[in-house]
Design an enzyme around this catalytic site. Sequence first.
Site, short mmCIF file in Angstrom:
data_model
loop_
_atom_site.label_atom_id
_atom_site.label_comp_id
_atom_site.label_asym_id
_atom_site.label_seq_id
_atom_site.Cartn_x
_atom_site.Cartn_y
_atom_site.Cartn_z
N ALA A 240 0.79 -1.23 0.12
CA ALA A 240 0.19 -0.01 -0.10
C ALA A 240 0.95 1.36 -0.18
CB ALA A 240 -0.88 0.17 1.23
N SER A 705 -3.28 -4.33 -3.01
CA SER A 705 -2.26 -4.04 -2.26
C SER A 705 -2.93 -4.45 -0.52
CB SER A 705 -2.14 -2.70 -2.06
OG SER A 705 -1.69 -1.92 -3.32
N CYS A 706 -1.74 -4.74 0.14
CA CYS A 706 -2.13 -4.98 1.43
C CYS A 706 -0.78 -4.09 2.11
CB CYS A 706 -2.15 -6.33 1.89
SG CYS A 706 -0.67 -7.41 1.73
N LYS A 707 -0.63 -4.57 3.27
CA LYS A 707 0.45 -3.82 3.87
C LYS A 707 1.79 -3.76 3.18
CE LYS A 707 3.12 -3.52 8.58
NZ LYS A 707 3.14 -4.04 9.69
#
Length: 788
Positions: A240, A705-707
């Site tokens: 992200a 996206s993630c972290k």
Amino acid sequence: MHRALDACTALFSSPGDNTGQTRLFRFSSFSIRDLLKSKTPECNCLQLRPVDGISEAGELNVSTVQMEAEIDKKNTENKALCDCIHGSLHDKEHSPLMRAVLCGSVCKVYRFPAEDQRWLLVREQMSETPLSFSLPRQLLGMLSLEYSSRAQEVMALHGLSAHMEELRCDIISRCDHMTRCYQETLQQLETLSAVSNFKASSSKSERHLQFVPTNLHTQRMEVTSRDSAGVWYDVTTFGAPAEHHQGFKQGGLRRLMSKVNTNTCASYSLEERSRARVLLQNVSRLQPLVFGLAEELLSRSLEPCAALLQPVLDDLTSQMEEFVHCLKDELVKEALVAEHKQTAARCIYTCNGNLSSDSSANQESRASDGQLDVSRPKEEYDEDQWDTVWANVGKSLNCIIAMVDRLKAKQQSPKPSAPPDTSPHNSSNEPSSPSSLVSWQEQLLPLVVTLRDCVREAVSKANAAMTYVLLRGAAADTVEQGSETLVQRRHAVFSQAITAVTNTFVLKLYNGLEDADFLQQLHTVGILAQFEGLLSTFGDELGMLEDMEMAVADLKKVAFVLIEGKSDQSEDLLPTLTGTWDSLVVNVPLPPENFSPLPQELREGRLIQLQPVFFNIGINQQQTLAERFGDSSLQEILNQESCERLRAYCNQLQDKLPHMANSETLPQLLSGLESCVEAKRRKNVEVLWLAATVCRKVNGLRLTSCKSAKDRTAMSVTLEQCVLLKEKHGLDSQHFSAALDTMRREGCRLENVQKNIGCRKFAFSGVQLLAFPKHYKPPDGTYGHAQT
């Protein structure tokens, strides 16, 4: 690329297991191509390895056992599939276009059963991109140049009031600071990009890498069957876009920017600032020309000859008409009014807000005696004053023209006869009296002086007004954007987002160069970019979500344009950035042979507008806390706004290109998506599925996206790939879960984890997975590492 054919996995049922489900606890890899080409029915003996990979677990003999009646048929099918994918590897992936944006590829191949006793050959590919460092470097260079140019422009302004001079100093100081910071970061990136195209998740907090997207990869899947050639599906995965170096203790960009004081002063668009620059240039060019012609007119008036005056007067009239035309811009009047109001307001604040009590009492006493009034601003600026100023310039010129006309008339009128002069000193060859010569200059001189005074006044006010416009514009772009750290945060997350979306667009373009409808869509309605987020609305991830929201929103100022590349060499096909922060253009070069067949609109440089949308659904245990004890309103707002923008884009596509949006399922999908968003159910991942489906229906760009894009993102993209296999290519429903587990156990995403943290385990614990939706849980044995 030899790894592309090394993904056949041996499956064994656990003894005593009567559940009918297949469990993978031992595996071995071998080349499908070698097996099918082998003349013997058995391959060499292979060693079985357990999932933990610690020790061997027996041996395996691989053979091609088939029904005799179908041997020839199936061998032909298998060889055709392998030849097809082998040709794809060496033909498509090694083309100049692909080499320009893809590198460091990791490939896996699967063979899954489909309906009607068919087989699907699936190639999964994960690739890095040189754009990871190339575009951030270009953006840093562009921003450095923009700040440097702004400082130089502001330094050239003069004739400022005291408070405007203070503002100018602040702008110059800010620009110098930002230029130094970005040039330093640029130098560091240029050093690193020579040895790497990848920023690992473990480096996401490093300051000098804040402009580089985290763990950026292109996840591609090619599906081949006996009924169809290779079909590609692309998803870009990256961490992200967030500023991990600054952290999230005070929140992300959404909260931080809400604390910035909103300036009530007039703001000016880029077009208005451009007009101000042109007006200043014209005024500075015309003023000396007018003054020079006025002096020449006076000089020639020493001789009472209309033929000498008229050419100069004609030139003066022409220059004055151009001068007055420049001054008639309404922007000058508006700026004078705004500058006057700001000066008056500052004067009141200085008098009423910064005086001591004794001084205030003294001021009030003087005000009561009529000596001073600090309770009211200065007299309001009369908007007609500026009209009077430039009108006086024209009137003064008209007076000069009228005077010259009168002088010409006197010269041309017959002179009255005079009595003969009997003086002995007079002769026929004596020069006449100079009184008539002096009379012409004396009559023109006051008019010329008035003209010059009117021009000076007009120039002074125009310069003050346009200087105010430029200074206010520079202030809006610098000191009024917030602190240096806040501005750097916004630029950094935008850099990560534009790098990812540019990489996605380029691949989408390459795959659609032969699709006339897609190319028409590009220059008619632009292209949709659908960002999928898996961030929670709790703790630090809430700050990341706020950063990502702003990064995606800023992409609305971005447009793409296709240009003809110098050659088909990779370095000549890299996208480049032009424009400014407020209006950014990404130039995408194509080889001449690919550029020439494009539609005329694209070849002529028609801008391709980017339409970004952002859907987020938190799926981890922190989202459970947010839903029960916290606040998930930001996620709801984002999804609702994105639904509206997505609907608007589809409506635009329907209006302008109805033949591309006539699918009966598209309205149903949009309605279903809107219903899901309005339902506000917990961890409603159906929102993400429907948004992705709509995106593919309209030829959009998919980004997930993630972290850090290695764990939750891995679950999402593998799930999406299997859903596509089932819905588009008839993957047998009974083998859906097995295919999903195989991709997560043996696929590219586990290689991604290894690449980022040096461990082949997804960063989940069993307790954490209890909160995950069903289809987002990895198979046993593939998780357990605590590092994120």
